[in-house]
Write a protein that holds these residues in place. Structure first.
Motif, mmCIF file in Angstrom:
data_model
loop_
_atom_site.group_PDB
_atom_site.id
_atom_site.type_symbol
_atom_site.label_atom_id
_atom_site.label_comp_id
_atom_site.label_asym_id
_atom_site.label_seq_id
_atom_site.Cartn_x
_atom_site.Cartn_y
_atom_site.Cartn_z
ATOM 1 N N TRP A 57 33.210 46.326 47.593
ATOM 2 C CA TRP A 57 33.117 45.414 48.729
ATOM 3 C C TRP A 57 34.331 44.500 48.762
ATOM 4 C CZ3 TRP A 57 28.938 45.100 45.044
ATOM 5 C CH2 TRP A 57 29.096 44.115 44.060
ATOM 6 N N ASP A 58 34.529 43.902 49.930
ATOM 7 C CA ASP A 58 35.646 42.986 50.139
ATOM 8 C C ASP A 58 35.223 41.972 51.194
ATOM 9 O OD1 ASP A 58 38.023 41.657 50.604
ATOM 10 O OD2 ASP A 58 39.235 43.467 50.765
ATOM 11 N N ALA A 59 35.210 40.693 50.814
ATOM 12 C CA ALA A 59 34.784 39.649 51.747
ATOM 13 C C ALA A 59 35.690 39.567 52.971
ATOM 14 C CB ALA A 59 34.751 38.294 51.027
ATOM 15 N N GLU A 60 36.908 40.067 52.864
ATOM 16 C CA GLU A 60 37.837 40.024 54.001
ATOM 17 C C GLU A 60 37.645 41.195 54.956
ATOM 18 O OE1 GLU A 60 41.939 38.920 53.019
ATOM 19 O OE2 GLU A 60 41.272 38.713 50.939
ATOM 20 N N ASP A 61 36.828 42.164 54.585
ATOM 21 C CA ASP A 61 36.613 43.322 55.453
ATOM 22 C C ASP A 61 35.165 43.789 55.321
ATOM 23 O OD1 ASP A 61 36.904 45.426 57.149
ATOM 24 O OD2 ASP A 61 38.312 46.560 55.908
ATOM 25 N N GLY A 88 27.962 39.446 50.862
ATOM 26 C CA GLY A 88 29.118 39.248 51.729
ATOM 27 C C GLY A 88 30.231 38.430 51.116
ATOM 28 N N GLN A 89 30.125 38.076 49.838
ATOM 29 C CA GLN A 89 31.132 37.264 49.177
ATOM 30 C C GLN A 89 31.791 38.056 48.043
ATOM 31 O OE1 GLN A 89 31.923 34.137 50.286
ATOM 32 N NE2 GLN A 89 30.417 34.499 51.902
ATOM 33 N N GLY A 90 33.052 37.695 47.744
ATOM 34 C CA GLY A 90 33.739 38.282 46.601
ATOM 35 C C GLY A 90 34.424 39.593 46.914
ATOM 36 N N ARG A 91 34.939 40.210 45.857
ATOM 37 C CA ARG A 91 35.656 41.480 45.989
ATOM 38 C C ARG A 91 35.443 42.316 44.737
ATOM 39 N NH1 ARG A 91 40.544 44.377 45.586
ATOM 40 N NH2 ARG A 91 41.152 45.295 47.596
ATOM 41 N N GLN A 134 27.265 39.112 44.815
ATOM 42 C CA GLN A 134 25.847 39.145 44.483
ATOM 43 C C GLN A 134 25.180 40.324 45.188
ATOM 44 O OE1 GLN A 134 23.944 35.386 45.273
ATOM 45 N NE2 GLN A 134 25.247 34.244 43.866
ATOM 46 N N LEU A 135 24.198 40.902 44.492
ATOM 47 C CA LEU A 135 23.436 42.025 45.029
ATOM 48 C C LEU A 135 21.952 41.709 44.967
ATOM 49 C CD1 LEU A 135 25.175 45.164 43.447
ATOM 50 C CD2 LEU A 135 25.105 44.567 45.877
ATOM 51 N N THR A 136 21.253 42.030 46.045
ATOM 52 C CA THR A 136 19.797 41.931 46.056
ATOM 53 C C THR A 136 19.217 43.318 45.844
ATOM 54 O OG1 THR A 136 19.843 40.037 47.568
ATOM 55 C CG2 THR A 136 17.784 41.254 47.404
ATOM 56 N N CYS A 137 18.417 43.466 44.804
ATOM 57 C CA CYS A 137 17.836 44.760 44.446
ATOM 58 C C CYS A 137 16.312 44.645 44.416
ATOM 59 C CB CYS A 137 18.341 45.226 43.077
ATOM 60 S SG CYS A 137 20.152 45.343 42.943
ATOM 61 N N PRO A 189 32.179 31.906 45.914
ATOM 62 C CA PRO A 189 31.945 30.688 45.161
ATOM 63 C C PRO A 189 32.074 30.933 43.665
ATOM 64 C CG PRO A 189 29.877 31.647 45.881
ATOM 65 C CD PRO A 189 30.959 32.445 46.525
ATOM 66 N N GLN A 190 32.548 29.953 42.940
ATOM 67 C CA GLN A 190 32.683 30.051 41.503
ATOM 68 C C GLN A 190 31.469 29.445 40.824
ATOM 69 O OE1 GLN A 190 35.306 31.591 39.945
ATOM 70 N NE2 GLN A 190 35.845 32.194 42.029
ATOM 71 N N SER A 191 30.985 30.112 39.782
ATOM 72 C CA SER A 191 29.867 29.573 39.032
ATOM 73 C C SER A 191 30.342 28.398 38.200
ATOM 74 C CB SER A 191 29.285 30.652 38.123
ATOM 75 O OG SER A 191 30.285 31.139 37.246
#
Length: 348
Positions: free
Chosen positions: A87-91, A114-117, A319-322, A161-163
């Motif tokens: 995934w890529d938050a920019e695309d 929808g966040q991170g790469r 993050q992933l929701t499973c 976001p950073q933890s």
């Protein structure tokens, strides 16, 4: 009486003349038996040769069990796993488009926030669990490269976001979360900092839909060698048990915390075979837990339910929701985790 060398009138009827010499009937019969045996053996030998040649010319079938061929399952599951863990938050639109092509029409299978790469490659099938002729869960190991925001290059348009405890400094494979891979970090992209590769394991539920093998529900992170069973809940629409859900919610959260870290000894039921994520993800929350009523005639010490869980991947790359299906076992007034599977797209 007949003289020596002559035949009686009855025997003479069965004798034949060969080159002017009378041949007894029993010699002729023996010759016919031998000739018939030779003909039969010749025919059988020819059939055996033909069968062998046809077997060598015909391509071997990849089907090891009734239903979908193993090769077809593996090919689709590996492709799904790579796309699902990339995934890529920019695309974001690109990922949405790709997953729609894999999924059963109208089925929402994207659990990413929808966040991170993160990029994924090198998928390998570890196991298959068939439900019936048209449904299966395939466990796949995938190599992933996580990215975090590079503050020195300026953040991308949508920065993850950073933890609070995030440490962007270097670390050794012994202290890295998850299972490290030997692949070095690729060249850093503007706005992002690449980290060394890790291995993730994901269970992919597939179903045969209108002649195509498609993703039936969102894949889920699992441990090696995969989930205990593809289907744990009773068939049909199971009835929710609100009281049981409330009473066991804290236990369920403890189950998933242990699943992430590997501390399963105190939450796993006797003889249960459950593998941890080995630190590949951190539990963010149990978003939903729904226990169901025990089926008629079943022991109340064995209960089942469905949990929706949010994981934060290594390096906070996203993050992933499973969704998981659990079987619980009560022992000494404690609920223990007896089995864990994934959502396969059928409503309990």
């Amino acid at each position: 009486m007949s003289t020596p060398g002559t035949s009686s009138p009855r025997q003479a009827a069965f004798d034949v003349m060969v080159d002017g010499v009378r041949e007894p009937w029993w010699i002729r019969t023996r010759r016919l038996v031998v000739l018939s045996a030779i003909i039969v053996l010749t025919i059988l030998g020819a059939l055996d040769v033909i069968t062998t040649v046809i077997g060598r010319l015909r391509p071997s079938s990849p089907i090891s069990a009734p239903g979908i061929a193993d090769g077809a399952l593996d090919a689709v599951a590996e492709g799904v796993a790579v796309d699902y863990l990339s995934w890529d938050a920019e695309d974001r639109a690109r990922r949405e488009q790709v997953l729609r092509r894999w999924a059963v029409p109208g089925r929402d299978v994207d659990g990413w926030d929808g966040q991170g790469r993160q990029s994924a490659d090198s998928a390998t099938v570890l196991a298959r669990a068939r439900q019936d002729l048209g449904n299966a869960v395939v466990t796949v190991r995938v190599r992933v490269v996580p990215y975090t925001v590079d503050g020195t290059s300026g953040p991308p348009d949508q920065a993850p976001p950073q933890s609070p405890d995030h440490d962007p400094g270097p670390s050794s494979p012994d202290t890295e979360p998850g299972v490290p891979a030997a692949q070095p970090a690729p060249q850093t992209l503007p706005g992002w900092r690449a980290h060394p590769a890790r291995w993730l394991i994901v269970a992919v539920p597939l179903a045969l839909h209108e002649g195509r093998l498609l993703l039936a529900a969102s894949p889920a992170l699992v441990g090696d060698p995969g989930t205990d069973a593809p289907e744990l809940l009773p068939a049909g629409n199971a009835t929710s048990d609100d009281r049981f859900s409330r009473d066991t919610r804290s236990s369920v959260r403890t189950f998933f915390e242990a699943l992430a870290t590997g501390d399963l000894d105190f939450v796993r039921a006797p003889r249960a075979r459950i593998a941890s994520l080995q630190g590949a993800a951190v539990l963010v929350e149990v978003r939903q837990w729904r226990g169901v009523q025990a089926p008629p005639g079943k022991s109340p010490e064995q209960r089942m339910g469905v949990a929706s869980v949010v994981w934060r991947t290594v390096e906070n790359a996203g993050q992933l929701t499973c969704t998981y299906r659990l079987r619980l076992h009560r022992q000494d007034d404690r609920w223990l985790l007896a089995a864990i599977g994934i959502d396969t797209g059928t409503s309990p």
